[in-house]
Structures are given as structure tokens and as C-alpha cells.
Design a protein around this motif. Structure first.
Motif, PDB file in Angstrom:
ATOM      1  N   SER A 137       3.592  -3.489 -25.958  1.00  0.00           N
ATOM      2  CA  SER A 137       3.075  -3.201 -24.630  1.00  0.00           C
ATOM      3  C   SER A 137       3.937  -1.738 -25.126  1.00  0.00           C
ATOM      4  CB  SER A 137       3.836  -3.652 -23.887  1.00  0.00           C
ATOM      5  OG  SER A 137       3.320  -5.156 -23.951  1.00  0.00           O
ATOM      6  N   GLY A 138       4.459  -0.559 -25.117  1.00  0.00           N
ATOM      7  CA  GLY A 138       4.912   0.300 -26.164  1.00  0.00           C
ATOM      8  C   GLY A 138       6.810   0.145 -25.478  1.00  0.00           C
ATOM      9  N   GLU A 139       7.176  -1.312 -25.481  1.00  0.00           N
ATOM     10  CA  GLU A 139       8.173  -1.442 -25.174  1.00  0.00           C
ATOM     11  C   GLU A 139       9.394  -1.075 -25.868  1.00  0.00           C
ATOM     12  OE1 GLU A 139       6.856  -5.086 -26.922  1.00  0.00           O
ATOM     13  OE2 GLU A 139       6.124  -3.669 -26.146  1.00  0.00           O
ATOM     14  N   GLY A 140       9.037  -0.945 -26.974  1.00  0.00           N
ATOM     15  CA  GLY A 140      10.001   0.401 -28.193  1.00  0.00           C
ATOM     16  C   GLY A 140      10.500  -1.476 -28.995  1.00  0.00           C
ATOM     17  N   LYS A 141      10.401  -0.752 -30.816  1.00  0.00           N
ATOM     18  CA  LYS A 141      10.940  -1.788 -31.734  1.00  0.00           C
ATOM     19  C   LYS A 141      12.009  -1.018 -32.529  1.00  0.00           C
ATOM     20  CE  LYS A 141       7.713  -5.094 -32.077  1.00  0.00           C
ATOM     21  NZ  LYS A 141       7.130  -6.621 -32.502  1.00  0.00           N
ATOM     22  N   VAL A 142      11.572  -1.049 -33.532  1.00  0.00           N
ATOM     23  CA  VAL A 142      11.729   0.258 -34.854  1.00  0.00           C
ATOM     24  C   VAL A 142      11.676   1.708 -33.900  1.00  0.00           C
ATOM     25  CG1 VAL A 142      12.010   1.326 -36.615  1.00  0.00           C
ATOM     26  CG2 VAL A 142      11.439  -1.261 -36.516  1.00  0.00           C
ATOM     27  N   GLY A 143      10.555   2.030 -33.025  1.00  0.00           N
ATOM     28  CA  GLY A 143      10.719   3.049 -32.614  1.00  0.00           C
ATOM     29  C   GLY A 143      11.331   3.373 -31.428  1.00  0.00           C
ATOM     30  N   PRO A 144      10.697   4.347 -30.279  1.00  0.00           N
ATOM     31  CA  PRO A 144      11.434   3.986 -29.331  1.00  0.00           C
ATOM     32  C   PRO A 144      10.873   3.536 -28.044  1.00  0.00           C
ATOM     33  CG  PRO A 144      11.005   6.810 -29.799  1.00  0.00           C
ATOM     34  CD  PRO A 144      10.258   5.746 -30.997  1.00  0.00           C
ATOM     35  N   ASN A 145      11.262   2.740 -26.579  1.00  0.00           N
ATOM     36  CA  ASN A 145      10.501   2.688 -25.997  1.00  0.00           C
ATOM     37  C   ASN A 145       9.768   3.780 -25.897  1.00  0.00           C
ATOM     38  OD1 ASN A 145       9.579   1.506 -23.331  1.00  0.00           O
ATOM     39  ND2 ASN A 145      11.453   1.904 -22.624  1.00  0.00           N
ATOM     40  N   LEU A 146       8.151   3.123 -25.061  1.00  0.00           N
ATOM     41  CA  LEU A 146       7.577   4.295 -24.744  1.00  0.00           C
ATOM     42  C   LEU A 146       7.512   4.329 -23.391  1.00  0.00           C
ATOM     43  CD1 LEU A 146       4.101   4.508 -27.326  1.00  0.00           C
ATOM     44  CD2 LEU A 146       6.983   6.448 -27.366  1.00  0.00           C
ATOM     45  N   THR A 147       8.009   3.887 -22.416  1.00  0.00           N
ATOM     46  CA  THR A 147       7.606   3.193 -21.581  1.00  0.00           C
ATOM     47  C   THR A 147       7.793   4.087 -19.945  1.00  0.00           C
ATOM     48  OG1 THR A 147       8.178   1.624 -21.037  1.00  0.00           O
ATOM     49  CG2 THR A 147       6.185   1.407 -21.690  1.00  0.00           C
ATOM     50  N   GLN A 202      15.537   6.627 -25.305  1.00  0.00           N
ATOM     51  CA  GLN A 202      16.814   7.452 -26.145  1.00  0.00           C
ATOM     52  C   GLN A 202      15.660   8.854 -25.624  1.00  0.00           C
ATOM     53  OE1 GLN A 202      14.725   4.861 -29.335  1.00  0.00           O
ATOM     54  NE2 GLN A 202      16.230   5.596 -30.231  1.00  0.00           N
ATOM     55  N   GLY A 203      16.973   9.610 -26.201  1.00  0.00           N
ATOM     56  CA  GLY A 203      16.028  11.399 -25.880  1.00  0.00           C
ATOM     57  C   GLY A 203      16.603  11.728 -24.601  1.00  0.00           C
ATOM     58  N   GLU A 204      15.717  13.075 -23.881  1.00  0.00           N
ATOM     59  CA  GLU A 204      15.813  13.879 -22.747  1.00  0.00           C
ATOM     60  C   GLU A 204      15.194  13.298 -21.460  1.00  0.00           C
ATOM     61  OE1 GLU A 204      17.090  17.249 -23.435  1.00  0.00           O
ATOM     62  OE2 GLU A 204      18.391  16.797 -24.444  1.00  0.00           O
ATOM     63  N   ILE A 205      14.980  13.431 -20.513  1.00  0.00           N
ATOM     64  CA  ILE A 205      13.799  13.268 -19.275  1.00  0.00           C
ATOM     65  C   ILE A 205      13.022  14.510 -19.385  1.00  0.00           C
ATOM     66  CG2 ILE A 205      12.918  13.230 -16.542  1.00  0.00           C
ATOM     67  CD1 ILE A 205      15.689  11.770 -16.431  1.00  0.00           C
ATOM     68  N   ASP A 206      11.537  14.280 -19.759  1.00  0.00           N
ATOM     69  CA  ASP A 206      10.377  15.803 -19.591  1.00  0.00           C
ATOM     70  C   ASP A 206      10.229  16.030 -18.498  1.00  0.00           C
ATOM     71  OD1 ASP A 206       8.742  17.730 -20.554  1.00  0.00           O
ATOM     72  OD2 ASP A 206       7.904  16.731 -21.726  1.00  0.00           O
ATOM     73  N   ASP A 222      11.347   7.399 -18.949  1.00  0.00           N
ATOM     74  CA  ASP A 222      11.348   8.212 -18.648  1.00  0.00           C
ATOM     75  C   ASP A 222      11.342   9.542 -19.328  1.00  0.00           C
ATOM     76  OD1 ASP A 222       9.466   8.054 -16.107  1.00  0.00           O
ATOM     77  OD2 ASP A 222      11.137   7.825 -15.004  1.00  0.00           O
ATOM     78  N   TYR A 223      12.331   8.839 -20.439  1.00  0.00           N
ATOM     79  CA  TYR A 223      13.022   9.828 -22.054  1.00  0.00           C
ATOM     80  C   TYR A 223      11.732   9.542 -23.074  1.00  0.00           C
ATOM     81  CZ  TYR A 223      17.122   8.845 -18.432  1.00  0.00           C
ATOM     82  OH  TYR A 223      18.037   8.749 -17.819  1.00  0.00           O
ATOM     83  N   TRP A 224      12.399  10.890 -23.653  1.00  0.00           N
ATOM     84  CA  TRP A 224      11.183  10.985 -25.028  1.00  0.00           C
ATOM     85  C   TRP A 224      11.632  11.649 -25.753  1.00  0.00           C
ATOM     86  CZ3 TRP A 224       6.325   9.614 -24.408  1.00  0.00           C
ATOM     87  CH2 TRP A 224       6.167   9.136 -23.645  1.00  0.00           C
ATOM     88  N   LEU A 225      11.707  11.436 -27.076  1.00  0.00           N
ATOM     89  CA  LEU A 225      12.602  11.979 -28.310  1.00  0.00           C
ATOM     90  C   LEU A 225      11.500  14.078 -28.380  1.00  0.00           C
ATOM     91  CD1 LEU A 225      13.244   9.960 -30.025  1.00  0.00           C
ATOM     92  CD2 LEU A 225      15.395  10.703 -29.093  1.00  0.00           C
ATOM     93  N   HIS A 226      11.012  13.906 -28.638  1.00  0.00           N
ATOM     94  CA  HIS A 226       9.860  15.490 -28.729  1.00  0.00           C
ATOM     95  C   HIS A 226       8.934  15.542 -27.815  1.00  0.00           C
ATOM     96  CE1 HIS A 226      11.669  14.092 -32.375  1.00  0.00           C
ATOM     97  NE2 HIS A 226      11.195  13.255 -32.091  1.00  0.00           N
ATOM     98  N   GLY A 227       8.918  15.439 -27.050  1.00  0.00           N
ATOM     99  CA  GLY A 227       8.282  15.541 -25.354  1.00  0.00           C
ATOM    100  C   GLY A 227       6.947  14.460 -24.273  1.00  0.00           C
TER     101      GLY A 227
END
Length: 299
Positions: free
Chosen positions: A215-225, A285-289, A227-232
């Protein structure tokens, strides 16, 4: 062979012109056109190397034939070379190379001592310079004159600095911003049609869920759900991240594995996951875009 190729190019141009009127379809046409151009280029290179190999083989066979002929006729050539009228002529010296006398290249050493040139037991001989040295000296003068005339008088060629500037400009064109330039963002709009988002979900489940969760909740990779993004989180930032990957961070590049349309479909699906709040979501993880747009309400 040229007629079918022109026909193929004409048909391809017509199809691409029609597809160019539709943004999504035009993106999918990019890969086949590139593949066709690559195929033509590979065929030309294969033909070029075949011709070069054939020419090299012919030259080699010619050299072997001449060598065998010289070896076979060497006794007769030697008798001709020993004739006084032949031996001291220029053509005779060329013949001497074939029978083992390199006088044409090394010259004749007389070792005649110059009178009154004896110092501390060191004698100076009156020998000519080797012919190979004189030939090289003459060729260097000819080359220098031709170089000066071509580059400085006629100004028909570029000097080293101008040539460097030209090559740098050409290199800049080769890496100019385009669809394959990771430093240049695309200008795509997110796909909102249920069919596109459904296809994006299928691609995500097959290729991305192992690292980002089903569901995009994040495992090894970041959470995609969240408001925070590592690369936009804007659609074109997500598209770039998926297409080119993130070197050294475990995010592989999907360029070449997915078509342009598939990349946009899965990018749109990833953006649509924002704000869905699945269970067991990984910490942000990351910053709010601020440029990221939530598409979940439109699904």
C-alpha cells in the motif's frame, strides 16, 4: 534494399505524426522510434566492420602473395641486383630491399677519416647522413609548409584552441536537456483515468511493493503515503526518480524496463497514494514538498 527502407521510414513518420497529436500515445511512440533508429545504426556499423574486415583480409592475402613471389624469385632478383648498372641506381636500391640489402635506408658507410680532424685519438669520418634521416627531414619540411599554409594562411582549418571550443560545444549539445537528461524535469500531467491508475497499481505491485509495501506504507524504501519526500513529490519529480533511480540508495532505474507511458502510469499511482494513511506506515523521511498535489480524492 533502399526502397523498402524508405517505405518503412515514410510509414513510421506518418504514424508518429498521427500519434504526436495525443500526448500519452506520443510518449509510447518514443521507444519504438528509438529502437528502429538503433537497429538501423547497428546494421550500418555491422556492414562497416564487415567491409573493413574484408579489405584487411584482401590486403593480407596480397602481402602474402607478394612475399611468396619474392621468396620464389629471390635468386633471379639477386642476379639482377648484382649487375653494376642496376646496383647503384635508385630502382636497384629498391630492389636491394627485396634481396636483403638495406642500402636505400641505411646508406653507404665509407669511414673515410677527414684530414686534420684527429683530436685526442678521436677521428671524424666523412660519412653521409643516413637516407632515412634525410627523407624524414625533407618530409617534415613539406609537412610544416603544408600545415602553415592550411591553418595560418588559408585559415581553412581550426587551431587547437578553436577546435577545443568546437568540441566542447558539440559535447554540450550531446548532453543537452531532453527526455533522457536526468537534470531536466519533464512537464507531464498526472494521469487521472481509472484505467491508467489501475495499470500503475499493477506495475507498482509487481515491481515496487517489495521495497515500498503493498500500500506504499514503506519497508526498505520510504513511505509513499505521507507528505514527506526525499526527492520531490510533484509528478515530474516522481517520474524522474522512478526513471533514473537514485544511485547508491537502492532505488534502481526503471528506464529501459518500463515504457514512457508505464513510467507515467506508475508515477501517477504513487502520487495518488499520498494521504491514504495505510496501517503500519513507516516514519516520515525527507521534507514536505509544497509542489506535490494530492490525487487520492480523484481516484
Amino acid at each position: 534494399m533502399s526502397l523498402p527502407r524508405r517505405t518503412l521510414y515514410g510509414a513510421s513518420a506518418g504514424v508518429l505524426a498521427l500519434l504526436g497529436n495525443h500526448p500519452v500515445l506520443a510518449q509510447t511512440a518514443e521507444a519504438p522510434a528509438t529502437a528502429a533508429a538503433t537497429g538501423v545504426s547497428d546494421s550500418k556499423m555491422l556492414l562497416f566492420w564487415f567491409l573493413v574486415s574484408t579489405l584487411a583480409l584482401v590486403v593480407l592475402l596480397g602481402l602474402l602473395l607478394v612475399t611468396a613471389l619474392v621468396v620464389k624469385l629471390r635468386p633471379q632478383l639477386r642476379r639482377v641486383y648484382d649487375m653494376p648498372t642496376v646496383r647503384h641506381s635508385w630502382s636497384g636500391k629498391v630492389l636491394g630491399l627485396l634481396v636483403g640489402d638495406p642500402v636505400l635506408v641505411t646508406g653507404t658507410v665509407r669511414d673515410e677519416v677527414i684530414a686534420n680532424h684527429d683530436y685526442d685519438g678521436i677521428h671524424e669520418f666523412d660519412n653521409d647522413l643516413p637516407p632515412w634521416w634525410k627523407y624524414g627531414f625533407i618530409l617534415s619540411i613539406i609537412f610544416a609548409g603544408a600545415y602553415f599554409t592550411y591553418f595560418h594562411v588559408a585559415k581553412a582549418g581550426q587551431l587547437s584552441h578553436a577546435e577545443y571550443e568546437t568540441e566542447m560545444q558539440q559535447a554540450a549539445l550531446l548532453v543537452a536537456a531532453g527526455s533522457d537528461d536526468p537534470n531536466q524535469l519533464t512537464t507531464y500531467q498526472a494521469l487521472l483515468a481509472p484505467a491508467d491508475l489501475g495499470e500503475g497499481k499493477t506495475i507498482f505491485t509487481q515491481n515496487c511493493a517489495a521495497c515500498h509495501g503493498a500500500s506504499g506504507e514503506g519497508k526498505v524504501g520510504p513511505n509513499l503515503t505521507d507528505d514527506y519526500w526525499l526527492h520531490g513529490g510533484e509528478i515530474n519529480h516522481v517520474y524522474r526518480t522512478i526513471k533514473f533511480g537514485v544511485q547508491g540508495k537502492g532505488m534502481i532505474a526503471w528506464k529501459g524496463k518500463l515504457s514512457a507511458k508505464q513510467l507515467l502510469q506508475v508515477s501517477s499511482y504513487v502520487v495518488s497514494l499520498q494521504g491514504t494513511n495505510p496501517p503500519n506506515a513507516k516514519e516520515p523521511q525527507g521534507e514536505i514538498d509544497p509542489t506535490a498535489k494530492k490525487l487520492a480524492p480523484n481516484r
